[in-house]
Design a protein around this motif. Sequence first.
Motif, PDB file in Angstrom:
ATOM      1  N   PHE A  88       0.863  -1.176   0.000  1.00  0.00           N
ATOM      2  CA  PHE A  88       0.000   0.000   0.000  1.00  0.00           C
ATOM      3  C   PHE A  88       0.899   1.225   0.000  1.00  0.00           C
ATOM      4  O   PHE A  88       1.429   1.623   1.040  1.00  0.00           O
ATOM      5  CB  PHE A  88      -0.925  -0.008   1.201  1.00  0.00           C
ATOM      6  CG  PHE A  88      -1.861  -1.179   1.197  1.00  0.00           C
ATOM      7  CD1 PHE A  88      -2.765  -1.360   0.171  1.00  0.00           C
ATOM      8  CD2 PHE A  88      -1.824  -2.127   2.206  1.00  0.00           C
ATOM      9  CE1 PHE A  88      -3.616  -2.442   0.160  1.00  0.00           C
ATOM     10  CE2 PHE A  88      -2.669  -3.203   2.196  1.00  0.00           C
ATOM     11  CZ  PHE A  88      -3.567  -3.373   1.167  1.00  0.00           C
ATOM     12  N   MET A  91       0.551   4.239   2.401  1.00  0.00           N
ATOM     13  CA  MET A  91       0.494   3.978   3.835  1.00  0.00           C
ATOM     14  C   MET A  91       1.914   3.733   4.337  1.00  0.00           C
ATOM     15  O   MET A  91       2.773   3.258   3.598  1.00  0.00           O
ATOM     16  CB  MET A  91      -0.388   2.762   4.115  1.00  0.00           C
ATOM     17  CG  MET A  91      -1.835   2.990   3.736  1.00  0.00           C
ATOM     18  SD  MET A  91      -2.792   1.476   3.750  1.00  0.00           S
ATOM     19  CE  MET A  91      -3.554   1.581   5.339  1.00  0.00           C
ATOM     20  N   GLU A  95       1.771   0.984   9.065  1.00  0.00           N
ATOM     21  CA  GLU A  95       0.367   0.748   8.706  1.00  0.00           C
ATOM     22  C   GLU A  95       0.231  -0.466   7.800  1.00  0.00           C
ATOM     23  O   GLU A  95      -0.721  -1.244   7.932  1.00  0.00           O
ATOM     24  CB  GLU A  95      -0.206   1.983   8.014  1.00  0.00           C
ATOM     25  CG  GLU A  95      -0.496   3.126   8.960  1.00  0.00           C
ATOM     26  CD  GLU A  95      -0.891   4.406   8.250  1.00  0.00           C
ATOM     27  OE1 GLU A  95      -1.595   5.213   8.849  1.00  0.00           O
ATOM     28  OE2 GLU A  95      -0.486   4.607   7.081  1.00  0.00           O
ATOM     29  N   MET A  99      -2.076  -3.659   8.512  1.00  0.00           N
ATOM     30  CA  MET A  99      -3.057  -4.221   7.591  1.00  0.00           C
ATOM     31  C   MET A  99      -2.882  -5.723   7.471  1.00  0.00           C
ATOM     32  O   MET A  99      -3.845  -6.470   7.360  1.00  0.00           O
ATOM     33  CB  MET A  99      -2.916  -3.608   6.201  1.00  0.00           C
ATOM     34  CG  MET A  99      -3.434  -2.204   5.973  1.00  0.00           C
ATOM     35  SD  MET A  99      -4.650  -1.569   7.068  1.00  0.00           S
ATOM     36  CE  MET A  99      -6.014  -2.604   6.797  1.00  0.00           C
ATOM     37  N   PHE A 102      -4.803  -7.646   9.932  1.00  0.00           N
ATOM     38  CA  PHE A 102      -6.184  -7.172   9.993  1.00  0.00           C
ATOM     39  C   PHE A 102      -7.096  -8.138  10.732  1.00  0.00           C
ATOM     40  O   PHE A 102      -7.977  -7.738  11.485  1.00  0.00           O
ATOM     41  CB  PHE A 102      -6.711  -6.944   8.581  1.00  0.00           C
ATOM     42  CG  PHE A 102      -8.072  -6.331   8.556  1.00  0.00           C
ATOM     43  CD1 PHE A 102      -8.230  -4.979   8.721  1.00  0.00           C
ATOM     44  CD2 PHE A 102      -9.201  -7.123   8.376  1.00  0.00           C
ATOM     45  CE1 PHE A 102      -9.485  -4.404   8.713  1.00  0.00           C
ATOM     46  CE2 PHE A 102     -10.456  -6.555   8.368  1.00  0.00           C
ATOM     47  CZ  PHE A 102     -10.594  -5.201   8.539  1.00  0.00           C
TER      48      PHE A 102
ATOM     49  N   LYS D 240      -8.050   2.730   8.171  1.00  0.00           N
ATOM     50  CA  LYS D 240      -6.926   2.134   7.439  1.00  0.00           C
ATOM     51  C   LYS D 240      -7.427   1.116   6.427  1.00  0.00           C
ATOM     52  O   LYS D 240      -6.915   1.040   5.304  1.00  0.00           O
ATOM     53  CB  LYS D 240      -5.957   1.475   8.414  1.00  0.00           C
ATOM     54  CG  LYS D 240      -5.112   2.487   9.157  1.00  0.00           C
ATOM     55  CD  LYS D 240      -4.272   1.801  10.203  1.00  0.00           C
ATOM     56  CE  LYS D 240      -3.762   2.814  11.208  1.00  0.00           C
ATOM     57  NZ  LYS D 240      -3.310   2.152  12.435  1.00  0.00           N
ATOM     58  N   SER D 241      -8.412   0.335   6.838  1.00  0.00           N
ATOM     59  CA  SER D 241      -8.895  -0.663   5.881  1.00  0.00           C
ATOM     60  C   SER D 241      -9.572   0.031   4.702  1.00  0.00           C
ATOM     61  O   SER D 241      -9.493  -0.441   3.571  1.00  0.00           O
ATOM     62  CB  SER D 241      -9.834  -1.658   6.555  1.00  0.00           C
ATOM     63  OG  SER D 241     -10.950  -1.003   7.067  1.00  0.00           O
ATOM     64  N   ARG D 243      -8.606   2.855   3.436  1.00  0.00           N
ATOM     65  CA  ARG D 243      -7.527   3.288   2.555  1.00  0.00           C
ATOM     66  C   ARG D 243      -6.949   2.112   1.783  1.00  0.00           C
ATOM     67  O   ARG D 243      -6.616   2.223   0.601  1.00  0.00           O
ATOM     68  CB  ARG D 243      -6.435   3.971   3.372  1.00  0.00           C
ATOM     69  CG  ARG D 243      -6.727   5.430   3.626  1.00  0.00           C
ATOM     70  CD  ARG D 243      -6.106   5.939   4.880  1.00  0.00           C
ATOM     71  NE  ARG D 243      -4.659   5.913   4.877  1.00  0.00           N
ATOM     72  CZ  ARG D 243      -3.902   5.856   5.969  1.00  0.00           C
ATOM     73  NH1 ARG D 243      -4.478   5.807   7.147  1.00  0.00           N
ATOM     74  NH2 ARG D 243      -2.598   5.848   5.890  1.00  0.00           N
ATOM     75  N   ALA D 244      -6.836   0.982   2.483  1.00  0.00           N
ATOM     76  CA  ALA D 244      -6.282  -0.199   1.809  1.00  0.00           C
ATOM     77  C   ALA D 244      -7.192  -0.636   0.661  1.00  0.00           C
ATOM     78  O   ALA D 244      -6.722  -0.926  -0.444  1.00  0.00           O
ATOM     79  CB  ALA D 244      -6.101  -1.329   2.810  1.00  0.00           C
TER      80      ALA D 244
END
Lengths: 236, 276, 521, 369
Positions: A88, A91, A95, A99, A102, D240-241, D243-244
């Motif tokens: 990403f 990010m 971050e 992810m 997650f 964040k998710s 954005r991902a």
Amino acid sequence: MLKVTDLNVHYGAIHALQGVSFNLEEGEIVTLIGANGAGKSTLLNTISGLLRADQGEVEYLGENITNFEPQKIVPKGIVQVPEGRKIFAAMTVMENLEMGAFTVTDKKLISDKVEEMFAKFPILGKRSKQLGGTLSGGEQQMLAIARGLMASPRLLLLDEPSMGLSPVLVEQIFDIIQNINHTGTSVILVEQNAQMALCIADRAYVLETGKIVLEGEAQEVLQNPMVIEAYLAVTE
Amino acid sequence: MTDTIIQIKNVCKIFGGLIAVNQVNIDVPEKYIYSIIGPNGAGKTTLFNCITGFYIPEKGEILFYGDPIQGLSTNLVAWLGLSRTYQNIRLFTNLTAVENILIGLHPNLKSSWFDAIVHTRSFIKEESGSVKEALRLLDYVGLKGYGDFLAKNLPYGLQRRLEIGRALANQPKVLLLDEPTAGMNLHETAEATHFIKRLRDELGITIILIEHDMKVVMGISDRISVLDYGMKIAEGNAAEIQANPRVIEAYLGPGGAALSEKYKKQRQSYAQSHRS
Amino acid sequence: MNRNLFTTSINKGFTFGIVMIFLVLIDFEVMAATMLSKLLGVNVVRGALPEVRFMIIFLVLYGLFVGWFASSDQEKPAKKLFQALIAGLTVAVVVGLFDIALNQLITTGTDVRAYLAALGPASIKLFLLEKGALGSLLHLGLFTGASLLGSVLKILLKSDPMSHFLKGISTVYRDLRAKTQAITPNWIKEYGKYLLFLLIGLSAFFLPRMWGSYNNYVLGLVGLYVILGIGLNIIVELSGQLMLGFAAFFAMGAYSMALLNAPLPHGIMLGFWPALAIGVLMAVLAAVLLGLPVMGMRGDYLAIVTLGFGEIIRILLKSDLLTDFTGGPRGIQDIKGPTLFGQPFSSDIDYTYIILVFMILSIFIYKRLERSRTGRAWMAVKEDTKVAEATGVNIKNSKLLALCLGAAFAGLAGGIFAARNQFTGPNDHQLMVSMNILSILIVGGINSVPGIILGAFTLKGLPEILREIENYRLLVFGGLLVFMMISRPEGLWPATRPNIEKDEGNRQKAESPPGKGGQHD
Amino acid sequence: MVNENRPPRRYKRSNLSKIVRWVLGIIVLSYIFWRLYTVFIVQNEYTPDIWFRLLISGLVIGGVYSLIAIGYTLVYGILRMINFAHGEVMMIGTFAGYFVFEATNAIKFTSSSGEITSLSNAQPVLAVLLAFMVGMAVASTAGFLLEKIAYRPLRKAPRLIPLISAIGASIFLQNLAQLLFSPLVRDYKNPALIARGQGWPVTIAGAQVVIPYTGVLTFSMSIILMFALYTMVKKSKLGKSMRAVAADKPTAALMGIDVNAVISQTFIISGLLAGAAGVMWGLHNGLVYYYVGFLPGIKAFTSAVLGGIGNIPGAMLGGMLLGLIESIGPTALGISYQLKDVLAFVILIIILVFRPSGILGEVLSEEKV
């Protein structure tokens, strides 16, 4: 551990996998090799739920997980590190790692894992605040692998981890893959770089136009003239 | 005749820091089947896109009969006589096969919208002529009888052929084929190989070919260039390429013996430490 | 599995229940019952409520629909019945709760019409079947029973009649055409076309005279919208540019006609025909001015820019800035009609002729364009812009040409529209006009003239004839747009591509003398 | 085939559209300078208090635009589609707030001092909070349902299909509201404490200017919400998710992110913001009717494009900027206030022609889109 039976996948108009069957024992590194467009990535994407199989079955730890959605497959311990790294870019490194975790809800576990990754890949620790897109190719690949490891996978699917990297970096990445395997994670490795992949793998499957044309112990496959033929068509 | 038809001089294409094509020099002689090969991400399709005007190279020149063509809009490039096909077939899917070829004829036709409304004599003549030509081409690429099928309803192999038919309608001097046998089985691949050869032999078209199926490449190429990381690492005929150690390394990966030894040792020591 | 069956049925029933409540809140059920009673031959005085039995018919139909829909994804009849039962019961319960609230409103005499405009006591009573609290029990029986019946019907018919019906129309038409073509002798094939045209021409000549003014008004409106639809079709469906401000070109035509052919504000009185021609030119000019800078834009941006353009034109027409020039919000009145051979045209009947002529001309031009190099280039651009360009099509010219030609049709329709109404004002050129034309295309069918005519008739003609649904027209439009995009994005009557290869083969066969055959290779 | 004999072809390069673009640009710029020059130097009849008043109204309206624009930007970032019906989501929020105030106004009781007051006047903070909560909740539900019904089935369709579906949904919602609540234009019943038109008087250059209470309330509310959203997107797991998923859906899925759920949540958040914007609009402007969402929706979209669609700070900046331009622009350029909408649309067209990526936006390559 993983058993794929008679998998058929269509990718657009192309019949990308035509009855592929293979299996993987716990703790193994299995490599899938073959030329461009042989269907290696398609196979990985089908296992991790990005593509739908038209026919066939994927069985993982005795459970039929065919055509599960990715978010149901990841918690089961199958994690794919995609081809081309797919960091990403907007990010930060931190971050990106988050992810990767997650599906993990335990915050303590996440921070422990992050520490573990920073210990394993010190360069990432140094760049934890940097945006993913600003890393170099090798660093990005390490980040991609570290991100994959954040979910503590039991089976790691690596798609072309050496693509676009210089030989020194390739060596580093392969060392890392071996280390990961030694800590108990099974690995399916898709590689163009057949020579090296076969060196670190236990077993290998050679794909050609959607079919498995050769399988066996990695060392045997390495000696088999069909491998070179599959790539360069040197038949004479 | 061995005049150079396409000359690629020092072409560079950069995508946000990544050099996709790096200082590539290629001379394509007229009526050659010229193959460009290389591992994934080596910059082959990017080079194609530079030649056909999809991308404007940052540096270097692309000459067609000695005239620079880099940076021209793609329709002008097509009009000059360069036709191409695409890696993942891009047909006009909701139009019929004949219509696809008729659109390929576009640069060779002249009638305007006004002619079309009034049905001027030249329009009628041109229209019936182009329909005939389209049907002839359809026959030539082996799609006779499939002309009224929507392109999306054609089987995969025929879609590839139709794409070539559309490219041929332009009466190209140079035909750029991007992985024309991708996704085909052995039989279809053999047929396609034969067909490509026929194009050159019968129509005198220069063919530039990107292909990963080495059987095809080695079988029909007059000359081959190998790209890796955007750079040309080798050039020569099939035998030369197959013998070139840099090419083998590019495809099978670097290291060879030394690294294999290293990993063998590592594995053995790991196995021993686990046994004990 | 059974639990799953149960919950999905409940979900479906719940959704249908909520939809029913919304229908009641907007008084749709009363409108529907009125329409039903009209269909069944009972004349309802305008403004009056229909009889209870028609409300019952409507509710039963709704229940049938619920049952039909709820039992869609099961194979076994028993499961289907079970699903329909559960769904019907759920609808009944949801609506029943709502009934109790409604009944409360009536018994306490509360008037909520200040907030929920449609919830008048009379229509509530009608919905409760004039039975008050008992109405909810009746609803329970009606919905559940009808739902079960619906699933039984589904089991019996085993297919989706709606899509069947739609497919049916077009296939029957095509079959018929193919069959008639096969059996008709050659001379009819050759001249039959002209015979047909003559027939259409004759009926077009005589029919309007027999129909009366209002029907002619509706017919003319449909005709104008066909012209507009064809114009927009060139832009949107042929060359693939989503244009949301088409009304701006329409306004160009209308205002050119108004300014050049009305006593106020300028009194130029140029006459209908020159004003019409200038209107068309103005529309094309506007298209060029808009098109040149925005031609390279991506599809969705282009849509919004054209929308903005349409609004700019409308606001400008309305503004104080141009009041002296365009008459501002009041618009322009007393636009004069044409005179042909000394005969002034003024009534709707007269205009019907003009509109029909131009409509046929538009269709003719459209057909010819579509089957030409230009038309094919447009279609290529729509299908895949990049590839079309690499095939040698000049994208910008091609798109601009489509925009200009489309605008010309709009200018034409605008001019006639203004002259026919003898008035034009900013409100004639609202965004909704653009949207309506777009809906015609989408509902009608991509690139198909019969589709456009069908669309213009269903969306412009029907609501004019069936005045009851006037208020619900836009609502139904909106819902239909979404529904069509999801279920049938190619439209009700999509065009088929021409069979060029076959036609050419036939032609050659016809040319070559019999016996020797045409192409046999 | 006549390949061999085909005559050689010559080409010529044409720059017509580029030239037109430049000519247009120069015309627009010189017009702006000419107008500014006339208004500020030649006429110079406006006093600072007028500019201050315009500034305030620009900021307030800008805050509303920003909130709605964020919704457009979030959805565009994730689905690459223009949620045309977003203005209608705001309209629904406005109506929900309206009904809360009607209800709290209808509840009457006798206060300790013996007067009869309504709930909304006795407890204005509660009433306003309730209005915002209900407005946001209803609007976010609407956004959620909108995605689920009108957009989700079209996830893989060509780009224009979901846009048409969105237009359909927009028309549908507008007319549903019209049929439900009639085409009447209704008054927002603010609590007496923050009645419209009242505020703190300030003296600017000798003239008195009122800073309206509603303006302060809405502006601060929009700042708070924007700040909250920004932190959410930057810091929270959901942000964040989002954005991902916006960056790369397949890869996000490989992380175990439920892409569909994230898309739903995006619509819910956009709805929350649009709902708040709707209540703010009602409180400050005081009018609510079925068409109320249309123009703010388009303006907010313009703001999102202005700031660079897909970019959250860009949407905030763009909204504020457009609000200011719209309120100050007509006066500064010396054109009729009626034409403020034209000004907004002209700006939209100019941006899209000259800088399609907006002020803060990245350049989206054709391939990516």
